[in-house]
Scaffold this motif. Structure first.
Motif, PDB file in Angstrom:
ATOM      1  N   GLU A  28      10.020   5.523  -0.314  1.00  0.00           N
ATOM      2  CA  GLU A  28      10.879   6.341  -1.167  1.00  0.00           C
ATOM      3  C   GLU A  28      10.642   5.972  -2.630  1.00  0.00           C
ATOM      4  N   ALA A  29      10.715   6.967  -3.500  1.00  0.00           N
ATOM      5  CA  ALA A  29      10.486   6.717  -4.929  1.00  0.00           C
ATOM      6  C   ALA A  29      11.615   7.303  -5.751  1.00  0.00           C
TER       7      ALA A  29
ATOM      8  N   SER B 253      12.745  -1.494   0.200  1.00  0.00           N
ATOM      9  CA  SER B 253      11.352  -1.071   0.035  1.00  0.00           C
ATOM     10  C   SER B 253      11.250   0.341  -0.536  1.00  0.00           C
ATOM     11  N   ASP B 254      11.623   0.472  -1.797  1.00  0.00           N
ATOM     12  CA  ASP B 254      11.367   1.707  -2.519  1.00  0.00           C
ATOM     13  C   ASP B 254      10.669   1.332  -3.813  1.00  0.00           C
ATOM     14  N   VAL B 255      10.271   2.320  -4.581  1.00  0.00           N
ATOM     15  CA  VAL B 255       9.556   2.024  -5.817  1.00  0.00           C
ATOM     16  C   VAL B 255      10.131   2.880  -6.940  1.00  0.00           C
ATOM     17  N   ASP B 256      10.339   2.254  -8.090  1.00  0.00           N
ATOM     18  CA  ASP B 256      10.789   2.962  -9.289  1.00  0.00           C
ATOM     19  C   ASP B 256       9.570   3.360 -10.101  1.00  0.00           C
ATOM     20  N   VAL B 257       9.501   4.639 -10.456  1.00  0.00           N
ATOM     21  CA  VAL B 257       8.360   5.158 -11.197  1.00  0.00           C
ATOM     22  C   VAL B 257       8.870   5.834 -12.468  1.00  0.00           C
TER      23      VAL B 257
ATOM     24  N   GLU C 242       0.825  -1.214   0.000  1.00  0.00           N
ATOM     25  CA  GLU C 242       0.000   0.000   0.000  1.00  0.00           C
ATOM     26  C   GLU C 242       0.853   1.254   0.000  1.00  0.00           C
ATOM     27  N   ARG C 243       1.968   1.235   0.721  1.00  0.00           N
ATOM     28  CA  ARG C 243       2.849   2.399   0.764  1.00  0.00           C
ATOM     29  C   ARG C 243       3.526   2.629  -0.592  1.00  0.00           C
ATOM     30  N   CYS C 244       3.798   1.551  -1.324  1.00  0.00           N
ATOM     31  CA  CYS C 244       4.322   1.696  -2.692  1.00  0.00           C
ATOM     32  C   CYS C 244       3.262   2.310  -3.600  1.00  0.00           C
ATOM     33  N   GLU C 245       2.031   1.821  -3.504  1.00  0.00           N
ATOM     34  CA  GLU C 245       0.954   2.353  -4.326  1.00  0.00           C
ATOM     35  C   GLU C 245       0.679   3.819  -3.997  1.00  0.00           C
ATOM     36  N   ASN C 246       0.799   4.167  -2.725  1.00  0.00           N
ATOM     37  CA  ASN C 246       0.597   5.567  -2.326  1.00  0.00           C
ATOM     38  C   ASN C 246       1.628   6.486  -2.973  1.00  0.00           C
ATOM     39  N   ALA C 247       2.865   6.005  -3.094  1.00  0.00           N
ATOM     40  CA  ALA C 247       3.909   6.813  -3.726  1.00  0.00           C
ATOM     41  C   ALA C 247       3.573   7.067  -5.194  1.00  0.00           C
ATOM     42  N   ILE C 248       3.109   6.025  -5.880  1.00  0.00           N
ATOM     43  CA  ILE C 248       2.764   6.167  -7.302  1.00  0.00           C
ATOM     44  C   ILE C 248       1.602   7.153  -7.467  1.00  0.00           C
ATOM     45  N   LYS C 249       0.581   7.031  -6.625  1.00  0.00           N
ATOM     46  CA  LYS C 249      -0.574   7.938  -6.701  1.00  0.00           C
ATOM     47  C   LYS C 249      -0.165   9.381  -6.436  1.00  0.00           C
ATOM     48  N   ALA C 250       0.717   9.567  -5.462  1.00  0.00           N
ATOM     49  CA  ALA C 250       1.158  10.922  -5.124  1.00  0.00           C
ATOM     50  C   ALA C 250       1.931  11.557  -6.272  1.00  0.00           C
TER      51      ALA C 250
END
Length: 308
Positions: free
Chosen positions: A136-137, A65-69, A23-31
């Motif tokens: 983090e993204a 636990s980070d996400v690449d966008v 959910e925290r990864c999805e929140n980063a993408i939405k933001a």
């Protein structure tokens, strides 16, 4: 390290991060999407915001636990032309929107939304610092990339231009509807996972956790090995390596194949990235076959050689 219950460790490591982390990864993408939608300079551009990297490919581990966008602008594209052809051959006209302007406007949009203190412009991507709501993204500004062939068809991917020069081409997945229907990284990973009875991605996570433990223990061979390289090496292991009854059986079989294949020059020369387009070991890559072998050799020693 051989006195540990490795089957128990591997069965835990094979699992993806839990629902809260997801959910925290999805929140980063939405933001990030919201930041772009609020930007007067970007909101009317033809942009596609999409996750890529380990989170999108479902091979992420909790420790990373980070996400690449990716933020893909398809108003401009970079290209490779066959020998003896010109831009006129393919009807290519000058661009009106350049990469430097796009990256600057993306940095500005993110800083306006998240705050300047939470955003750092990097050489390749833009870092958005984590908070209690999102992870983090790393946000990568991307243009479309076309590799033309003599028959005027083209293989399509994405292009990134680091601030210090050069151009990086990747093939994460078929993002735009008009792109030729060629399976790329995401699709090939899904296919491999299906053919290995959902073991491929679990083994990738296990290898990543081994690499992280080794790095924490200051084992030098782990340092230059990115998670992407691990994912690609495991993808090149034959399906038979994943047929064991236990995670320990599968890990040992994959270790054995990677060790013997990377030990000698030439045995992994034809290996490709998961996209099945780019060679995994060549002069354009930031790693070498010898570094890969050194890591596999050290990692196998780390968990103990237990050939069946």
């Amino acid at each position: 390290m051989t006195n540990r219950n490795w089957e128990n460790e591997f069965s835990q490591w094979a699992r993806p991060p839990g629902k809260t982390e997801d959910e925290r990864c999805e929140n980063a993408i939405k933001a990030i999407r919201n930041a772009i939608a609020k930007s007067d300079k970007l909101k009317n551009r033809s942009l596609t915001v999409f996750p890529h990297g380990s989170y999108r490919n479902r091979v992420n581990v909790r420790q990373d636990s980070d996400v690449d966008v990716g933020v893909l602008c398809d108003e401009t594209f970079y290209y490779h032309l066959p020998y003896g052809t010109t831009k006129a051959t393919f009807g290519i006209t000058p661009a009106t929107y350049d990469y430097a302007q796009f990256k600057e406007e993306l940095v500005e949009a993110l800083a306006d939304h998240f705050g300047s203190g939470a955003v750092r412009r990097g050489n390749k991507a833009i870092d958005v610092r984590e908070n209690t709501y999102h992870v983090e993204a790393d946000v990568a500004p991307l243009f479309e990339y076309r590799h033309y062939s003599e028959n005027r068809n083209y293989l399509c991917g994405v292009a990134l231009r680091p601030d210090d020069g050069g151009e990086i081409h990747n093939y994460p997945e078929r993002i735009l509807d008009r792109w030729p229907q060629v399976p790329q990284h995401y699709e090939n990973g899904v296919s491999k996972n299906k053919t290995t009875n959902r073991s491929y991605k679990g083994v990738v996570r296990i290898f990543k956790k081994i690499r992280n433990e080794m790095d924490d223990a200051f084992i030098a061979a782990a340092k230059p090995i990115p998670g992407f390289l691990i994912e690609c090496m495991v993808w090149n292991a034959p399906t038979a390596c994943f047929r064991g009854d236990t995670w320990d059986d599968k890990v040992q079989a994959v270790f054995s194949h990677l060790w013997s294949s990377t030990k000698e020059d030439g045995r992994c020369k034809a290996w490709k990235e998961v996209n099945n387009i780019k060679l995994l070991f060549n002069s354009d890559q930031p790693w070498t076959q010898r570094e890969a072998y050194a890591f596999i050799n050290a990692a196998w020693d780390y968990v103990g050689v237990r050939l069946k």
